[in-house]
Scaffold this motif. Structure first.
Motif, PDB file in Angstrom:
ATOM      1  N   LEU A  24       0.833  -1.193   0.000  1.00 24.09           N
ATOM      2  CA  LEU A  24       0.000   0.000   0.000  1.00 24.09           C
ATOM      3  C   LEU A  24       0.873   1.250   0.000  1.00 24.09           C
ATOM      4  N   ALA A  25       0.470   2.239  -0.799  1.00 23.74           N
ATOM      5  CA  ALA A  25       1.267   3.458  -0.923  1.00 23.74           C
ATOM      6  C   ALA A  25       1.268   4.253   0.380  1.00 23.74           C
ATOM      7  N   ALA A  26       0.103   4.418   0.980  1.00 18.42           N
ATOM      8  CA  ALA A  26      -0.009   5.155   2.238  1.00 18.42           C
ATOM      9  C   ALA A  26      -1.205   4.600   2.997  1.00 18.42           C
ATOM     10  N   TYR A  27      -1.010   4.362   4.279  1.00 14.05           N
ATOM     11  CA  TYR A  27      -2.096   3.814   5.075  1.00 14.05           C
ATOM     12  C   TYR A  27      -1.886   4.110   6.552  1.00 14.05           C
ATOM     13  N   LEU A  28      -2.983   4.041   7.273  1.00 12.08           N
ATOM     14  CA  LEU A  28      -3.003   4.087   8.731  1.00 12.08           C
ATOM     15  C   LEU A  28      -3.798   2.869   9.165  1.00 12.08           C
ATOM     16  N   TYR A  29      -3.467   2.316  10.318  1.00 12.18           N
ATOM     17  CA  TYR A  29      -4.210   1.147  10.774  1.00 12.18           C
ATOM     18  C   TYR A  29      -4.221   1.095  12.294  1.00 12.18           C
TER      19      TYR A  29
END
Length: 93
Positions: A24-29
């Motif tokens: 994924l290029a950019a993510y928060l989790y």
């Protein structure tokens, strides 16, 4: 429901490893322990100015075993990949 700090740490580490492997290029989790299946909440970019949110239910045992069991890992990658298919990916190197 008792959740140890160590279990939560391992679950977060496993979730991050899986999301990183998806590219994924950019993510928060975040990982949320619940009485039933745990939830991995993910927000990822779908364009330069838009994000998508998803809740990925997962059995605690699956998430904690993902690092050491290639079949569980592959199954989670396939399941989560379907849910996060619109997310932008990092360019292939």
């Amino acid at each position: 429901m008792e959740v140890s700090t160590e279990e939560l740490r391992r679950a977060k580490e496993a979730a991050e490893d899986l999301l990183e492997e998806m590219g994924l290029a950019a993510y928060l989790y975040e990982v949320e322990p619940t009485a039933g299946e745990w939830l991995v909440r993910v927000e990822c970019t779908v364009s330069d100015d838009a994000w998508q949110s998803a809740e990925l239910p997962v059995a605690k045992e699956q998430l904690l075993s993902a690092a050491g069991d290639s079949r569980i890992r592959a199954a989670l990658l396939a399941d989560w990949g379907g849910e996060l298919e619109e997310c932008q990916r990092q360019p292939a190197e």
